[in-house]
Design a protein around this motif. Structure first.
Motif, PDB file in Angstrom:
ATOM      1  N   ASP A 181      33.518  77.727 -11.844  1.00  0.00           N
ATOM      2  CA  ASP A 181      32.756  78.341 -10.757  1.00  0.00           C
ATOM      3  C   ASP A 181      32.598  79.849 -10.904  1.00  0.00           C
ATOM      4  O   ASP A 181      31.605  80.412 -10.453  1.00  0.00           O
ATOM      5  CB  ASP A 181      33.364  78.009  -9.385  1.00  0.00           C
ATOM      6  CG  ASP A 181      34.866  78.271  -9.332  1.00  0.00           C
ATOM      7  OD1 ASP A 181      35.407  78.909 -10.258  1.00  0.00           O
ATOM      8  OD2 ASP A 181      35.491  77.831  -8.354  1.00  0.00           O
ATOM      9  N   LEU A 195      29.185  75.154 -11.224  1.00  0.00           N
ATOM     10  CA  LEU A 195      28.612  75.390  -9.899  1.00  0.00           C
ATOM     11  C   LEU A 195      27.149  75.793 -10.015  1.00  0.00           C
ATOM     12  O   LEU A 195      26.277  75.253  -9.309  1.00  0.00           O
ATOM     13  CB  LEU A 195      29.406  76.483  -9.188  1.00  0.00           C
ATOM     14  CG  LEU A 195      28.944  76.856  -7.779  1.00  0.00           C
ATOM     15  CD1 LEU A 195      29.283  75.743  -6.799  1.00  0.00           C
ATOM     16  CD2 LEU A 195      29.598  78.174  -7.343  1.00  0.00           C
ATOM     17  N   GLY A 198      24.941  72.871 -11.163  1.00  0.00           N
ATOM     18  CA  GLY A 198      24.634  71.977 -10.063  1.00  0.00           C
ATOM     19  C   GLY A 198      23.526  72.514  -9.183  1.00  0.00           C
ATOM     20  O   GLY A 198      22.605  71.779  -8.783  1.00  0.00           O
ATOM     21  N   ARG A 199      23.575  73.811  -8.900  1.00  0.00           N
ATOM     22  CA  ARG A 199      22.551  74.436  -8.053  1.00  0.00           C
ATOM     23  C   ARG A 199      21.178  74.357  -8.729  1.00  0.00           C
ATOM     24  O   ARG A 199      20.171  74.037  -8.088  1.00  0.00           O
ATOM     25  CB  ARG A 199      22.932  75.889  -7.784  1.00  0.00           C
ATOM     26  CG  ARG A 199      21.953  76.643  -6.893  1.00  0.00           C
ATOM     27  CD  ARG A 199      22.460  78.046  -6.654  1.00  0.00           C
ATOM     28  NE  ARG A 199      23.801  78.016  -6.084  1.00  0.00           N
ATOM     29  CZ  ARG A 199      24.799  78.817  -6.464  1.00  0.00           C
ATOM     30  NH1 ARG A 199      24.605  79.693  -7.439  1.00  0.00           N
ATOM     31  NH2 ARG A 199      25.978  78.717  -5.886  1.00  0.00           N
ATOM     32  N   ARG A 202      19.725  70.857  -8.673  1.00  0.00           N
ATOM     33  CA  ARG A 202      19.172  70.551  -7.346  1.00  0.00           C
ATOM     34  C   ARG A 202      17.816  71.219  -7.154  1.00  0.00           C
ATOM     35  O   ARG A 202      16.851  70.599  -6.697  1.00  0.00           O
ATOM     36  CB  ARG A 202      20.145  71.012  -6.260  1.00  0.00           C
ATOM     37  CG  ARG A 202      19.566  70.937  -4.845  1.00  0.00           C
ATOM     38  CD  ARG A 202      20.593  71.291  -3.786  1.00  0.00           C
ATOM     39  NE  ARG A 202      21.249  72.555  -4.006  1.00  0.00           N
ATOM     40  CZ  ARG A 202      20.719  73.751  -3.720  1.00  0.00           C
ATOM     41  NH1 ARG A 202      19.493  73.826  -3.208  1.00  0.00           N
ATOM     42  NH2 ARG A 202      21.411  74.863  -3.933  1.00  0.00           N
ATOM     43  N   ALA A 225      33.571  68.597  -9.617  1.00  0.00           N
ATOM     44  CA  ALA A 225      33.630  68.872  -8.187  1.00  0.00           C
ATOM     45  C   ALA A 225      32.794  70.088  -7.822  1.00  0.00           C
ATOM     46  O   ALA A 225      32.089  70.096  -6.803  1.00  0.00           O
ATOM     47  CB  ALA A 225      35.081  69.077  -7.759  1.00  0.00           C
ATOM     48  N   ALA A 226      32.850  71.119  -8.656  1.00  0.00           N
ATOM     49  CA  ALA A 226      32.074  72.329  -8.384  1.00  0.00           C
ATOM     50  C   ALA A 226      30.582  72.041  -8.426  1.00  0.00           C
ATOM     51  O   ALA A 226      29.824  72.461  -7.536  1.00  0.00           O
ATOM     52  CB  ALA A 226      32.437  73.417  -9.397  1.00  0.00           C
ATOM     53  N   GLY A 228      29.214  69.228  -7.916  1.00  0.00           N
ATOM     54  CA  GLY A 228      28.905  68.320  -6.813  1.00  0.00           C
ATOM     55  C   GLY A 228      28.748  68.997  -5.474  1.00  0.00           C
ATOM     56  O   GLY A 228      28.173  68.415  -4.548  1.00  0.00           O
ATOM     57  N   THR A 229      29.253  70.222  -5.329  1.00  0.00           N
ATOM     58  CA  THR A 229      29.037  70.934  -4.076  1.00  0.00           C
ATOM     59  C   THR A 229      27.590  71.386  -3.919  1.00  0.00           C
ATOM     60  O   THR A 229      27.148  71.711  -2.815  1.00  0.00           O
ATOM     61  CB  THR A 229      29.956  72.174  -3.970  1.00  0.00           C
ATOM     62  OG1 THR A 229      29.607  73.108  -4.995  1.00  0.00           O
ATOM     63  CG2 THR A 229      31.419  71.775  -4.095  1.00  0.00           C
ATOM     64  N   GLU A 230      26.851  71.407  -5.033  1.00  0.00           N
ATOM     65  CA  GLU A 230      25.456  71.856  -5.007  1.00  0.00           C
ATOM     66  C   GLU A 230      24.450  70.736  -5.252  1.00  0.00           C
ATOM     67  O   GLU A 230      23.306  70.824  -4.819  1.00  0.00           O
ATOM     68  CB  GLU A 230      25.247  72.943  -6.077  1.00  0.00           C
ATOM     69  CG  GLU A 230      25.959  74.253  -5.789  1.00  0.00           C
ATOM     70  CD  GLU A 230      25.237  75.077  -4.739  1.00  0.00           C
ATOM     71  OE1 GLU A 230      24.077  74.739  -4.410  1.00  0.00           O
ATOM     72  OE2 GLU A 230      25.822  76.064  -4.248  1.00  0.00           O
ATOM     73  N   HIS A 231      24.880  69.705  -5.956  1.00  0.00           N
ATOM     74  CA  HIS A 231      23.946  68.656  -6.394  1.00  0.00           C
ATOM     75  C   HIS A 231      24.500  67.296  -5.981  1.00  0.00           C
ATOM     76  O   HIS A 231      25.635  66.960  -6.310  1.00  0.00           O
ATOM     77  CB  HIS A 231      23.793  68.730  -7.914  1.00  0.00           C
ATOM     78  CG  HIS A 231      22.837  67.729  -8.488  1.00  0.00           C
ATOM     79  ND1 HIS A 231      21.528  67.609  -8.078  1.00  0.00           N
ATOM     80  CD2 HIS A 231      22.994  66.803  -9.468  1.00  0.00           C
ATOM     81  CE1 HIS A 231      20.932  66.658  -8.767  1.00  0.00           C
ATOM     82  NE2 HIS A 231      21.803  66.149  -9.615  1.00  0.00           N
ATOM     83  N   ASP A 232      23.704  66.522  -5.274  1.00  0.00           N
ATOM     84  CA  ASP A 232      24.196  65.226  -4.796  1.00  0.00           C
ATOM     85  C   ASP A 232      23.708  64.059  -5.642  1.00  0.00           C
ATOM     86  O   ASP A 232      23.884  62.897  -5.273  1.00  0.00           O
ATOM     87  CB  ASP A 232      23.828  65.002  -3.328  1.00  0.00           C
ATOM     88  CG  ASP A 232      22.316  65.024  -3.096  1.00  0.00           C
ATOM     89  OD1 ASP A 232      21.564  65.126  -4.082  1.00  0.00           O
ATOM     90  OD2 ASP A 232      21.903  64.929  -1.928  1.00  0.00           O
TER      91      ASP A 232
END
Length: 247
Positions: A181, A195, A198-199, A202, A225-226, A228-232
């Motif tokens: 991250d 992180l 992921g962003r 998305r 996990a990092a 996944g906080t931005e991309h589902d």
């Protein structure tokens, strides 16, 4: 289109691992993308050296191209050498690796096709769109389309709107994620975190994200996990042997 991960370590190969290396296949055509350290032994577990149809290199760092040398040696020293291997790379990116052997030894084993990031290329059945992405040396991210499916790959890249444009609407994004991250200040323009990957996945509306180029020792669970906080959507790690059928 079938993607097989040969390696996904950043900078150097961890124990039992390999650096960036990806085999992309469609309609019997085999494209090797970024033959980094220790990828050729894994490649040769799947196909013989003469069955590789082309190579694409995003940039000249050795963790992305060093194993081009043993691949060309295997072809050049074969009892029945195959036709020269088309090798696509940015200008000058392969000067060092092609100079590892005496002059002329591998000349007949390859044909170098240099391109400028931003060019569009036809590589066998693949339509390749390249885009300059931020790194410490010129780095060409690539968008490969065949059979109605699209794979986007960043090479090494810092976070950038250009990554989002490269990946927009692709079926899969194979994204640089050296860190979990936090990216050190000295690398924030040239490398990314899970992180950030992921962003960007998305923002690009990509359903499937694979994190790659994790530095050895990076906690893969924390990276997932990092991201996944931005991309589902679906998120995975580019682990050796992983095969993804985009069809």
């Amino acid at each position: 289109m079938l993607l097989t991960i040969l390696g996904g370590c950043g900078a150097w190969p961890g124990a039992g691992q390999a650096c960036s290396g990806y085999l992309v296949e469609h309609d019997g055509f085999r494209l090797l993308v970024d033959p980094g350290y220790a990828t050729v032994p894994r490649l040769l577990e799947r196909v013989t050296a003469d069955r590789v149809d082309a190579v694409f290199v995003t940039h000249g760092h050795p963790d992305h191209c060093a194993d081009l040398n043993p691949l060309l040696r295997a072809r050049a020293w074969s009892d029945d050498p195959p036709a020269p291997l088309p090798v696509y790379a940015p200008p000058g990116a392969l000067d060092a690796v092609l100079a590892l052997d005496r002059p002329g030894m591998l000349t007949d084993a390859h044909v170098l096709r240099e391109f400028t990031a931003g060019d569009r290329l036809d590589i066998g059945p693949f339509r390749a769109r390249t885009r300059l992405l931020p790194h410490s040396v010129p780095n060409a991210g690539v968008r490969l389309t065949a059979g109605g499916r699209t794979l986007a790959y960043t090479g090494d890249s810092g976070p950038s709107p250009e990554v989002v444009e490269l990946a927009r609407g692709a079926d899969l994004l194979l994204a640089e994620a050296t860190y979990v991250d936090r990216v050190p200040e000295s690398s924030r323009r040239s490398l990314s975190s899970a992180l950030q990957a992921g962003r960007q996945a998305r923002e690009a509306d990509v359903p499937h994200l694979l994190l790659t180029h994790l530095q050895p020792g990076t906690d893969a669970t924390a990276a997932l996990a990092a991201a996944g906080t931005e991309h589902d959507g679906e998120i995975g790690i580019a682990a050796p042997g992983l095969a993804v059928d985009l069809s």
